[in-house]
Structures are given as C-alpha cells and as structure tokens.
Enzyme design. Structure first.
Site, PDB file in Angstrom:
ATOM      1  N   GLU A   1       4.498  -0.513   1.727  1.00 25.27           N
ATOM      2  CA  GLU A   1       4.683  -0.787   0.294  1.00 25.27           C
ATOM      3  C   GLU A   1       4.553  -2.268  -0.042  1.00 25.27           C
ATOM      4  O   GLU A   1       4.520  -2.637  -1.204  1.00 25.27           O
ATOM      5  CB  GLU A   1       6.045  -0.307  -0.221  1.00 25.27           C
ATOM      6  CG  GLU A   1       6.334   1.159  -0.052  1.00 25.27           C
ATOM      7  CD  GLU A   1       7.707   1.537  -0.585  1.00 25.27           C
ATOM      8  OE1 GLU A   1       8.396   0.667  -1.174  1.00 25.27           O
ATOM      9  OE2 GLU A   1       8.105   2.701  -0.411  1.00 25.27           O
TER      10      GLU A   1
ATOM     11  N   GLU B   1       0.840  -1.205   0.000  1.00 23.19           N
ATOM     12  CA  GLU B   1       0.000   0.000   0.000  1.00 23.19           C
ATOM     13  C   GLU B   1       0.869   1.248   0.000  1.00 23.19           C
ATOM     14  O   GLU B   1       2.047   1.203   0.320  1.00 23.19           O
ATOM     15  CB  GLU B   1      -0.934   0.031   1.215  1.00 23.19           C
ATOM     16  CG  GLU B   1      -0.317  -0.390   2.530  1.00 23.19           C
ATOM     17  CD  GLU B   1       0.812   0.447   3.022  1.00 23.19           C
ATOM     18  OE1 GLU B   1       0.719   1.688   2.898  1.00 23.19           O
ATOM     19  OE2 GLU B   1       1.799  -0.095   3.546  1.00 23.19           O
TER      20      GLU B   1
END
Length: 332
Positions: A300, A157
């Site tokens: 991430e 994300e």
C-alpha cells in the site's frame, strides 16, 4: 552539490559522521535537488491498483474481489496507508490502472488500461503496448504532482496476487533461483508457497521473457499496477523528484525502471526491508539500503510513508543546526 553538502554536514556542531545514515540521506537529497538545503515539504503517495489473472492458479490467500474492496477502503480513508499518511502530512492518490472493478469510483483516478492482466501461467500477462500505456499513466501522474510542487513520491500499490509477478520479475532480472525469492504474500502456508513457485516456473517456461529487454519481462510476467509504478519512477527521475520505495512490489517496479533508465537509481530511497525474501534481493540489485526494519509486508505504500519523516529530518538538520563557524570556531 553532494560534495558541498558533505562539507556542510562535516562543519555542523557534531563529530563528523555522527548522524550516520541521516547524513548520507541529506547528501543524496542535495544531489537530487541541486541544493545543499533540500526540502521535502510537499509529499504524496501514489497507490497504483490492478488485478492479476494468475490468481486463478490459487497463489493468494485472498480472493481477487478484495482488490476492489481495498480501493474503496483507500477512498474512505480507512486503510493503513491512509492512517499513516495523515500522521505525516502526506497526500494519498489512488489510481486504478488495471482493476476488475466495474465503473468508476468517486475519489479514484480511473486510468484503466485493461480489466486485470491475463493469467501469465498460460501466456503473457499483457501486451507490450498495454505495459507502455500503464507506464505512461505513472509518468502522467508524476507530472501532475510535480506541477503541484510535490518534491517526494512514495510508491504504493494494491492488487491481490501481486507478490507472484514481483517474484517472477525478480527471478528474471536478477537471475536468482525462485526458491530464494518466493514468499508468503498474504499469508499462505508452506504447501501453497511451493505451489506458487511451481506456477511461476510454469510462467517463465511458457513466456520465456528476455532478461535483456525489461519491457518484454514486464509485459510477460508483470502487472498493470507494477507498470504504473515503473512510470512513476521514470517520471520522477525526469523531474529530479525523490522516490521512496515501499516493499517487494514497489521494489520490483523500481528495478524494471532502473533497467529501462539506469540513472533512475539516483532518486531512489529504500524505506524498509519487508518479510518477502525477494525484497532484499531487489534492493541489493539496486544498491539500496533500507532505512527501517519493521518486519512489515503489507504494501500500500505503508513503509514508504513511514520513512518520509526520516528524510525530512535530514533536511531539517542540515538547514537548522548551527555550524562551528556560528560558534566562532573555524573548520580546522
């Protein structure tokens, strides 16, 4: 199938249980894939991206514009998750489900539900319908990956400020006090941590999310990229695909998914334990133990990607090691 896998592990040329968590991982993978010899040859990380209106409250060390800059960084292959994904042979899929970036960026899947959430300190982050649409984006993404033969999905994300909704979700869904959950996120100091806590307290008072209704909680104090990851988990569970959970944001999404569909927990693996205090609480709530302990807090999907070779190692061991029968011994 898990029992059959356990028997296979016990008859490999080693003392029973001597490979520790690798054996438990292999047994769980056997249950998910329905075979004693699971495979994780095709892997992907899905990086859901979205912006957060609550950044207007000063809860992050970075401005909201960094979300868009990082999306471009992913596309250019220069972010940490890109580097690690290349190392382990994992495809990176970047999905814009709710950023404030204008227009479409080449290499980014534009599935924008809205341009960022509203400031949930003042009212709901989004409507239930918007949350459902973001969930649908994740389900659609997983369906596409399943058709491509992907067997494991890592949750990634990007969204400046998203540790704030993650802590809010954790507080509502676990019932734990915010003081145990709110962390430093992008690196804020003690004073800002206290401010961040007060902002979340205000959001919970204003929105009064119903802990028994996960969609209500997600819509009121969640995020669009978090909702997208909820969809990834739900879609993967439907397709019996392995899901590797990253840090606190991915864990918050995973818990929401588990509250929507209790069986979803069966396909989840916790990649690591981050420095965000809510992460440990969320993993405990789902009964998950982290594979790695690296003091990471980047997000991430970095931790999830790093854990993929561990899961693959379990698959290789059960498939390639000799059994005692191969050595001419029985299993007594």
């Amino acid at each position: 199938m898990m029992q059959a896998a356990r028997e296979r592990w016990d008859f490999l040329t080693k003392p029973p249980g001597s490979l520790g968590k690798l054996e438990e991982i292999g047994i769980r993978l056997a249950g998910i894939q329905g075979t004693v010899f699971p495979k994780l040859e095709q892997r992907a990380v899905v990086v859901m991206c979205g912006d957060h209106g609550v950044t207007a409250e000063g809860v992050s060390a970075f401005p909201q514009e960094v979300t868009g800059l990082m999306i471009q960084n992913f596309v250019n292959g220069k972010a940490a998750v890109n580097v690690l994904a290349r190392q382990v042979g994992c495809a990176v899929h970047v999905v814009d489900v709710g950023s404030r970036v204008e227009g479409e960026l080449p290499g980014v899947r534009s599935k924008k539900v809205r341009a960022g959430t509203a400031n949930f300190a003042q009212g709901p982050a989004m409507t239930p319908e918007e949350a459902q649409r973001a969930i649908a984006v994740g389900i659609e993404m997983v369906e596409e990956l399943h058709q491509q033969g992907v067997q494991a999905v890592a949750l990634g994300e990007m969204g400046i400020g998203n540790t704030t909704p993650s802590a809010a979700l954790a507080a509502v869904l676990t019932g734990r006090p915010l003081a145990e959950l709110v962390g430093r996120g992008t690196g804020i100091d003690d004073e800002k941590v206290l401010h961040k806590t007060r902002v979340i307290e205000q959001a919970l008072a204003v929105n009064r999310p119903n802990a028994l209704d996960p969609l209500d909680v997600l819509a009121k104090v969640g995020g669009l990229e978090i909702a997208g990851l909820v969809g990834v988990v739900l879609g993967a569970y439907q397709r019996k695909m392995v899901v590797v959970v990253d840090g606190v944001i991915a864990a918050a999404a995973a818990l929401v998914a588990c509250r929507m569909e209790s069986g979803a927990q069966e396909v989840l693996f916790a990649s690591h334990l981050s420095q965000e205090p809510a992460h440990r609480v969320l993993l405990q709530e789902m009964g998950l133990e982290p594979i790695l302990m690296l003091d990471m807090r980047l997000g991430e999907g970095t931790g999830a990607v790093l854990a993929l070779p561990i899961l693959e190692a379990s698959c290789r061991l059960v498939a390639e090691m000799a059994t005692f029968a191969d050595l001419g011994l029985d299993n007594t």
